[in-house]
Scaffold this active site. Structure first.
Site, PDB file in Angstrom:
ATOM      1  N   THR A  78      -7.771  -2.144   1.407  1.00  0.00           N
ATOM      2  CA  THR A  78      -7.105  -3.037   0.453  1.00  0.00           C
ATOM      3  C   THR A  78      -7.607  -4.477   0.558  1.00  0.00           C
ATOM      4  OG1 THR A  78      -5.207  -1.565   0.648  1.00  0.00           O
ATOM      5  CG2 THR A  78      -4.858  -3.663  -0.481  1.00  0.00           C
TER       6      THR A  78
ATOM      7  N   ASP B 255       0.849  -1.195   0.000  1.00  0.00           N
ATOM      8  CA  ASP B 255       0.000   0.000   0.000  1.00  0.00           C
ATOM      9  C   ASP B 255       0.888   1.249   0.000  1.00  0.00           C
ATOM     10  OD1 ASP B 255      -1.880   2.090   0.621  1.00  0.00           O
ATOM     11  OD2 ASP B 255      -3.234   0.534   1.369  1.00  0.00           O
TER      12      ASP B 255
ATOM     13  N   ASP C 289      -0.978   0.180  -4.775  1.00  0.00           N
ATOM     14  CA  ASP C 289      -2.272   0.758  -5.158  1.00  0.00           C
ATOM     15  C   ASP C 289      -2.146   2.201  -5.642  1.00  0.00           C
ATOM     16  OD1 ASP C 289      -1.593   1.496  -2.575  1.00  0.00           O
ATOM     17  OD2 ASP C 289      -3.570   1.070  -1.719  1.00  0.00           O
ATOM     18  N   HIS C 290      -1.250   2.937  -5.024  1.00  0.00           N
ATOM     19  CA  HIS C 290      -1.055   4.347  -5.400  1.00  0.00           C
ATOM     20  C   HIS C 290       0.321   4.759  -4.917  1.00  0.00           C
ATOM     21  CE1 HIS C 290      -1.667   5.202  -1.186  1.00  0.00           C
ATOM     22  NE2 HIS C 290      -2.799   4.503  -1.223  1.00  0.00           N
TER      23      HIS C 290
ATOM     24  N   ASP D  98      -9.890  -3.217   6.365  1.00  0.00           N
ATOM     25  CA  ASP D  98      -9.378  -1.980   5.762  1.00  0.00           C
ATOM     26  C   ASP D  98      -9.539  -2.075   4.237  1.00  0.00           C
ATOM     27  OD1 ASP D  98      -8.231   0.560   5.928  1.00  0.00           O
ATOM     28  OD2 ASP D  98      -6.178  -0.199   5.910  1.00  0.00           O
TER      29      ASP D  98
ATOM     30  N   ARG E  18     -15.569   3.050   2.700  1.00  0.00           N
ATOM     31  CA  ARG E  18     -14.625   2.128   3.346  1.00  0.00           C
ATOM     32  C   ARG E  18     -14.692   2.176   4.868  1.00  0.00           C
ATOM     33  NH1 ARG E  18      -8.613   4.342   2.189  1.00  0.00           N
ATOM     34  NH2 ARG E  18      -8.158   3.109   4.036  1.00  0.00           N
TER      35      ARG E  18
ATOM     36  N   GLN F 150      -4.339 -12.910  -1.912  1.00  0.00           N
ATOM     37  CA  GLN F 150      -3.883 -11.518  -1.897  1.00  0.00           C
ATOM     38  C   GLN F 150      -3.149 -11.268  -0.578  1.00  0.00           C
ATOM     39  OE1 GLN F 150      -6.341  -8.077  -3.275  1.00  0.00           O
ATOM     40  NE2 GLN F 150      -5.993  -7.214  -1.231  1.00  0.00           N
TER      41      GLN F 150
ATOM     42  N   HIS G 221      -1.365  10.969  -0.324  1.00  0.00           N
ATOM     43  CA  HIS G 221      -1.003  10.142  -1.464  1.00  0.00           C
ATOM     44  C   HIS G 221      -0.550  11.026  -2.617  1.00  0.00           C
ATOM     45  CE1 HIS G 221      -4.191   7.021   0.061  1.00  0.00           C
ATOM     46  NE2 HIS G 221      -3.169   7.149   0.873  1.00  0.00           N
TER      47      HIS G 221
ATOM     48  N   GLU H 245      -1.230  -8.154   1.541  1.00  0.00           N
ATOM     49  CA  GLU H 245      -0.975  -6.704   1.583  1.00  0.00           C
ATOM     50  C   GLU H 245       0.058  -6.335   2.646  1.00  0.00           C
ATOM     51  OE1 GLU H 245      -3.777  -4.031   3.412  1.00  0.00           O
ATOM     52  OE2 GLU H 245      -3.031  -2.333   2.271  1.00  0.00           O
TER      53      GLU H 245
ATOM     54  N   HIS I  56       2.127   8.153   5.612  1.00  0.00           N
ATOM     55  CA  HIS I  56       1.235   9.235   6.055  1.00  0.00           C
ATOM     56  C   HIS I  56       1.789   9.916   7.304  1.00  0.00           C
ATOM     57  CE1 HIS I  56      -2.330   8.857   3.516  1.00  0.00           C
ATOM     58  NE2 HIS I  56      -2.377   7.546   3.708  1.00  0.00           N
TER      59      HIS I  56
ATOM     60  N   SER J 107      -7.057   4.126  -1.242  1.00  0.00           N
ATOM     61  CA  SER J 107      -6.841   2.689  -1.415  1.00  0.00           C
ATOM     62  C   SER J 107      -8.111   1.923  -1.764  1.00  0.00           C
ATOM     63  CB  SER J 107      -6.238   2.102  -0.129  1.00  0.00           C
ATOM     64  OG  SER J 107      -4.970   2.637   0.100  1.00  0.00           O
TER      65      SER J 107
ATOM     66  N   ASP K 196       2.066   2.453   3.566  1.00  0.00           N
ATOM     67  CA  ASP K 196       1.217   3.644   3.421  1.00  0.00           C
ATOM     68  C   ASP K 196       0.984   4.339   4.759  1.00  0.00           C
ATOM     69  OD1 ASP K 196      -1.253   5.130   1.998  1.00  0.00           O
ATOM     70  OD2 ASP K 196      -1.929   4.291   3.909  1.00  0.00           O
ATOM     71  N   LYS K 197       0.627   3.577   5.759  1.00  0.00           N
ATOM     72  CA  LYS K 197       0.215   4.220   7.019  1.00  0.00           C
ATOM     73  C   LYS K 197       1.382   4.965   7.661  1.00  0.00           C
ATOM     74  CE  LYS K 197      -3.346   0.719   7.582  1.00  0.00           C
ATOM     75  NZ  LYS K 197      -4.439   1.532   7.021  1.00  0.00           N
TER      76      LYS K 197
HETATM   77 MG    MG Z   1      -4.215  -0.797   2.453  1.00  0.00          MG
HETATM   78 ZN    ZN Z   2      -3.057   6.017   2.550  1.00  0.00          ZN
END
Ligand code: MG
Ligand code: ZN
Length: 490
Positions: free
Chosen positions: A171, A57, A394-395, A169, A182, A345, A441, A347, A356, A110, A352-353
């Site tokens: 994803t 992520d 994802d991004h 979450d 979400r 899958q 992001h 993740e 941030h 996400s 990501d977290k």
């Molecule tokens: Mg995620």
């Molecule tokens: Zn994020």
């Protein structure tokens, strides 16, 4: 003379990754020689029996490069770097509107990005495997938003969903739920935020309830608190109870519990190991702005802003929580007994977290941890070459490497670390709107790698929705592939 093939290179790296994760393995690419034959040998149009999708992520090229330099050194390589095919994935999402065409939103979250590979279709921010609509809080239609994991399950494949985040979450919810927002992770959350989509209202229910209904075989991650919410307002029956009644009779809560799960014969597995997101591998190290550093002289560089002598503390995760590698290994062990194959899958959520949060060590440790988990899967793929492995993000995200002598102006946070090369690396986080606020992001296309049958379909500049077709073992059909891509939102 026999030249090393890409296959032998990967075999070496996968074995090395399992035997000694964290140890830099010298790259084996035979630079300076023509690799055409080796790459040609990796191209297979067969339908894969098994598919494993790794999602980092927020793991853009900046995050990958940072983790590589820090943990493997300038000349080192991650496991993901060694996959034979690599493309770039375009991941814009949609803006709400009257439709039927929706304007692009170039920097999404996400949820719509998970929707893109899960269903082959785009949607708006915050939305999971459900169509766009006039506003973020107006539900869209679920028609046509069938996910790759639902398709695999209905084809008789075993299915698994693993994450270091709450399993509800965005994803992990992408392939396992259809909901407009979400935030509607448990029944209480859905009653508050998605009232028209609760089971009481005749909807599919919260993400946790939908996951119990989906019946995917192995579900591992964080997020106990969502499953502990009552099905009915004020009731005592929880989603855990509901899931048990639906066949999730194995519910491990610690790493030891998980190790003791040995078969799906005793029931499906719902293993949630923390109340919220799982603990990061590396202890936090907070990037700080010049303004903050000037106002806090004498700060501890092991906690704030780092220094050219600072290394990350790598022992943050308590032993009772399984690592992502452990969860991946267990999922593969359980799912691979299915004669029809499996789809999984995995993740790495907190890349990501922690990005941030401008927590540079947290972010790097989670990137390395996902790469280690990939090493586990590559070792399996080496013995089972009918397995397709895809690795992507994802991004993109905030972190940027800047010159180690550069001091960014204003509120941009930065931190300095010593890499395994012994050299300083400086990382800047510059998208928060105030000191200490969450960074955002970003929109750059993200990497996508693959190995195995149909792996060549990720090559080049692809669209995130194209990954859906590859996950399903389908050759891109006329009308779906990038060469005939229709207008936005179709
Ligand atoms: Mg995620
Ligand atoms: Zn994020």
């Amino acid at each position: 003379m026999v030249r090393p093939t890409t296959r032998s290179v990967l075999a070496l790296c996968a074995a090395g990754a399992v035997a000694a994760t964290g140890v830099a393995v010298a790259t084996n690419y035979d630079y300076g020689r023509d690799r055409s034959d080796a790459l040609r040998a990796e191209i297979s149009s067969r339908t894969p029996k098994n598919v494993i999708l790794f999602v980092g992520d927020g793991m853009g090229d900046s995050e990958v490069t940072l983790a590589r330099y820090y943990a493997k050194g300038a000349a080192g390589r991650l496991n993901m770097d060694r996959l034979p095919f690599r493309g770039s994935s375009i991941h814009y999402v949609l803006s709400p509107g009257p439709g039927p065409d929706y304007a692009p939103n170039y920097v999404g979250d996400s949820a719509p990005t998970a929707t893109a590979w899960s269903t082959g279709k785009r949607t708006v921010d915050g939305r999971l495997s459900q169509g766009p609509s006039s506003a973020l809080n107006v539900p869209g239609s679920n028609d046509g938003y069938r996910t790759f994991m639902e398709i695999a399950r209905d084809r008789g494949k075993a299915t698994g969903n693993v994450s270091t985040a709450e399993i509800t979450d965005a994803t992990p919810a992408g392939p396992s739920a259809h909901i407009s927002q979400r935030a509607c992770q448990g029944p209480n959350d859905a009653r508050k935020t998605c009232p028209s989509e609760t089971k009481e209202s005749g909807g599919l229910g919260s993400i946790a309830e939908q996951q119990a209904d989906q019946g995917f075989d192995v579900v591992l991650g964080g997020g106990r608190a969502r499953y502990a919410q009552p099905l009915l307002a004020g009731g005592t029956t929880t989603v855990f109870d509901y899931a048990r009644a639906k066949g999730y009779t194995q519910q491990p809560a610690t790493a030891d519990d998980l190790a003791n799960v040995t078969s799906l014969r005793n029931g499906k597995v719902l293993g949630l190991f923390t109340n919220s997101n799982m603990t990061t591998e590396y202890a936090p190290l907070q990037a700080r702005s010049k303004t903050w550093q000037d106002a806090n002289p004498g700060f501890d560089p092991q906690k704030d802003a780092g220094s050219p002598e600072t290394s990350c503390v790598q022992t943050n995760r308590p032993a009772n929580e399984p690592s992502l590698s452990m969860m991946t290994s267990k999922a593969i062990q359980l799912l691979s007994r299915n004669r029809n194959g499996f789809v999984l899958q995995v993740e790495g959520a907190s890349i990501d977290k922690r990005d941030h949060a401008a927590d540079v060590c947290g972010q790097i440790g989670e990137t390395v941890a996902m790469d280690d988990a990939l090493g586990v899967a590559l070792a399996y793929q080496r013995r089972n070459p009918d397995t397709l492995i895809i690795v992507t993000a994802d991004h993109a995200h905030t972190s940027q490497m800047i010159n180690a002598g550069q001091v960014p102006a204003s509120l941009a946070a930065f931190a300095t670390l010593k890499t395994v090369d012994g050299a300083p690396i400086r990382v800047m986080y510059g998208t928060a709107t105030e000191e200490g606020a969450s960074h955002g992001h970003t929109g750059a296309q993200v990497p996508v790698w693959a190995i195995g049958p149909q792996a060549a379909n990720i090559q080049g500049t692809i669209d995130q929705t194209d990954i859906f077709g590859v996950l399903n073992g389908l050759r891109p059909a006329r009308g779906h592939g990038w060469w005939t891509r229709p207008a936005y939102g179709k």
